[in-house]
Design a protein around this motif. Structure first.
Motif, PDB file in Angstrom:
ATOM      1  N   VAL A 117       0.851  -1.192   0.000  1.00  0.00           N
ATOM      2  CA  VAL A 117       0.000   0.000   0.000  1.00  0.00           C
ATOM      3  C   VAL A 117       0.887   1.242   0.000  1.00  0.00           C
ATOM      4  CG1 VAL A 117      -1.754   1.329   1.239  1.00  0.00           C
ATOM      5  CG2 VAL A 117      -1.879  -1.164   1.213  1.00  0.00           C
ATOM      6  N   ILE A 118       0.533   2.210  -0.858  1.00  0.00           N
ATOM      7  CA  ILE A 118       1.181   3.513  -0.869  1.00  0.00           C
ATOM      8  C   ILE A 118       0.277   4.497  -0.136  1.00  0.00           C
ATOM      9  CG2 ILE A 118       1.928   5.447  -2.315  1.00  0.00           C
ATOM     10  CD1 ILE A 118       2.495   3.391  -4.532  1.00  0.00           C
ATOM     11  N   PHE A 119       0.808   5.111   0.901  1.00  0.00           N
ATOM     12  CA  PHE A 119       0.071   6.137   1.636  1.00  0.00           C
ATOM     13  C   PHE A 119       0.597   7.505   1.211  1.00  0.00           C
ATOM     14  CE2 PHE A 119      -0.533   2.411   4.241  1.00  0.00           C
ATOM     15  CZ  PHE A 119      -1.844   2.535   4.679  1.00  0.00           C
ATOM     16  N   ILE A 120      -0.311   8.402   0.836  1.00  0.00           N
ATOM     17  CA  ILE A 120       0.079   9.743   0.413  1.00  0.00           C
ATOM     18  C   ILE A 120      -0.763  10.783   1.147  1.00  0.00           C
ATOM     19  CG2 ILE A 120       1.036   9.208  -1.851  1.00  0.00           C
ATOM     20  CD1 ILE A 120      -1.659   9.689  -3.080  1.00  0.00           C
ATOM     21  N   ASP A 121      -0.250  12.007   1.180  1.00  0.00           N
ATOM     22  CA  ASP A 121      -0.905  13.111   1.875  1.00  0.00           C
ATOM     23  C   ASP A 121      -1.608  13.992   0.851  1.00  0.00           C
ATOM     24  OD1 ASP A 121      -1.544  15.401   3.400  1.00  0.00           O
ATOM     25  OD2 ASP A 121       0.125  14.997   4.770  1.00  0.00           O
ATOM     26  N   ASP A 122      -2.925  14.091   0.945  1.00  0.00           N
ATOM     27  CA  ASP A 122      -3.679  14.864  -0.048  1.00  0.00           C
ATOM     28  C   ASP A 122      -3.578  16.369   0.176  1.00  0.00           C
ATOM     29  OD1 ASP A 122      -5.258  15.091   2.189  1.00  0.00           O
ATOM     30  OD2 ASP A 122      -7.064  14.233   1.292  1.00  0.00           O
ATOM     31  N   ARG A 123      -2.829  16.784   1.209  1.00  0.00           N
ATOM     32  CA  ARG A 123      -2.598  18.214   1.418  1.00  0.00           C
ATOM     33  C   ARG A 123      -1.476  18.740   0.523  1.00  0.00           C
ATOM     34  NH1 ARG A 123      -1.799  17.838   7.832  1.00  0.00           N
ATOM     35  NH2 ARG A 123      -0.466  16.138   7.044  1.00  0.00           N
ATOM     36  N   LEU A 124      -0.749  17.837  -0.104  1.00  0.00           N
ATOM     37  CA  LEU A 124       0.331  18.229  -1.003  1.00  0.00           C
ATOM     38  C   LEU A 124      -0.231  18.762  -2.315  1.00  0.00           C
ATOM     39  CD1 LEU A 124       2.579  15.046  -0.609  1.00  0.00           C
ATOM     40  CD2 LEU A 124       3.030  17.280   0.411  1.00  0.00           C
TER      41      LEU A 124
END
Length: 316
Positions: A117-124
């Motif tokens: 799983v790739i976790f990313i920050d949608d605030r970027l």
């Protein structure tokens, strides 16, 4: 009765006479081996017989190239990018061909990869999310290469035990981490505009080295060269999906986000690279030394933790 071979991509059995899998159309890696055995415990994986197989089995360039092509074929079979979606959505779609992208809801880390799983920050900014996804997807593909090699060498089907060991190979010491991070940064840097390149994770690893330890400094340099070699393969895989048109969309997204290029750490792109023989022998070295470390009972908790992550995130 026909001999059978298990597809290294989807795990479905086929006749040994087949060239391609009946189910997923992947090239069947044979070389007089059938893939049927299933490993059901770490005790079953870490034994003298398997150590001997890892030590004695030659990884040829033909076998390695077939494995890379299998990984490409696996994604291509599922490829059907919807029309009229954003550049970021296209990159997420490509990543989801192989793994899962999930938005995290807290933490200072821009993104990370764990348990397929790739976790990313949608605030970027969208451009930053694109860079992060490509970087973390490379970690997944790098691990996948090791996983397929183990399937071939040990004559087994893939499962969580094998995946856990594959990830252990890339994370069990600073040299393994350095090579993995270098490959991921170099692959990410290939698909973003010039000047935005970064090797921050590699710089962090290098900063941990004592200036007095010249031998370790040479080892770190070798790890970066190996990571650069591996990036050729992860770039080859991703160039199948991130074509010139999509790269132009990525460039446009960076311009829209108005992020200024910094032109830092560019010199690491000139680290150099080894021969194919160097790459294959280094893979063999990583597999052998990691197998020895993973066989130690004191490292069993680490392996169980890695496998637990694969099991947990597989249910998401």
């Amino acid at each position: 009765m026909d001999r059978i071979i298990y597809c290294s991509s989807c795990g479905i059995k086929n006749s040994m006479e087949n060239t391609y899998c009946d189910t997923c159309n992947s090239f069947l890696v044979k070389d007089d081996k059938t893939f049927g055995k299933t490993i059901n415990s770490f005790d079953e994986l870490f034994n003298k017989e398997n150590m001997s197989l890892i030590h004695n089995t030659e990884i040829t360039s033909n076998i390695y190239d077939m494995i890379i092509q299998n990984i490409i074929d696996y994604g291509q079979r599922k490829l059907s990018i919807p029309e009229n979606i954003s550049c970021l959505e296209k990159i997420i779609y490509i990543a989801n061909l192989y793994t899962k992208c999930i938005y995290k809801n807290k933490g200072s880390n821009t993104g990370f990869y764990v348990g397929n799983v790739i976790f990313i920050d949608d605030r970027l900014y969208d451009s930053e999310q694109i860079s992060t996804i490509i970087h973390e997807l490379t970690h997944h593909l790098y691990s996948k290469i090791f996983n397929h090699l183990l399937m071939y060498i040990l004559n087994v089907k893939s499962n969580k035990y094998l995946e856990a060991f594959s990830w252990f190979c890339l994370t069990n010491n600073s040299l393994a981490i350095t090579s993995s991070e270098f490959a991921s940064h170099t692959t990410e840097n290939r698909f973003i505009p010039y000047g935005y390149q970064s090797y921050s994770s590699v710089i962090n690893q290098l900063s941990k080295n004592s200036k007095e330890d010249k031998e370790y400094e040479e080892d770190l340099h070798a790890a970066m060269v190996f990571g650069n070699n591996m990036s050729e393969d992860t770039i080859k895989i991703l160039e199948t999906f991130i074509n010139d048109n999509l790269r132009e969309e990525i460039l446009t997204q960076f311009r829209l986000d108005d992020k200024k290029p910094k032109y830092v750490e560019m010199e690491l792109e000139d680290i150099g690279e080894g021969t194919v023989e160097y790459k294959l022998s280094t893979i063999k070295y990583f597999l052998e030394t990691s197998f020895v470390e993973a066989s130690k009972i004191e490292n069993r908790q680490i392996l169980n933790s890695i496998m637990g992550a694969y099991e947990y995130y597989d249910s998401l």
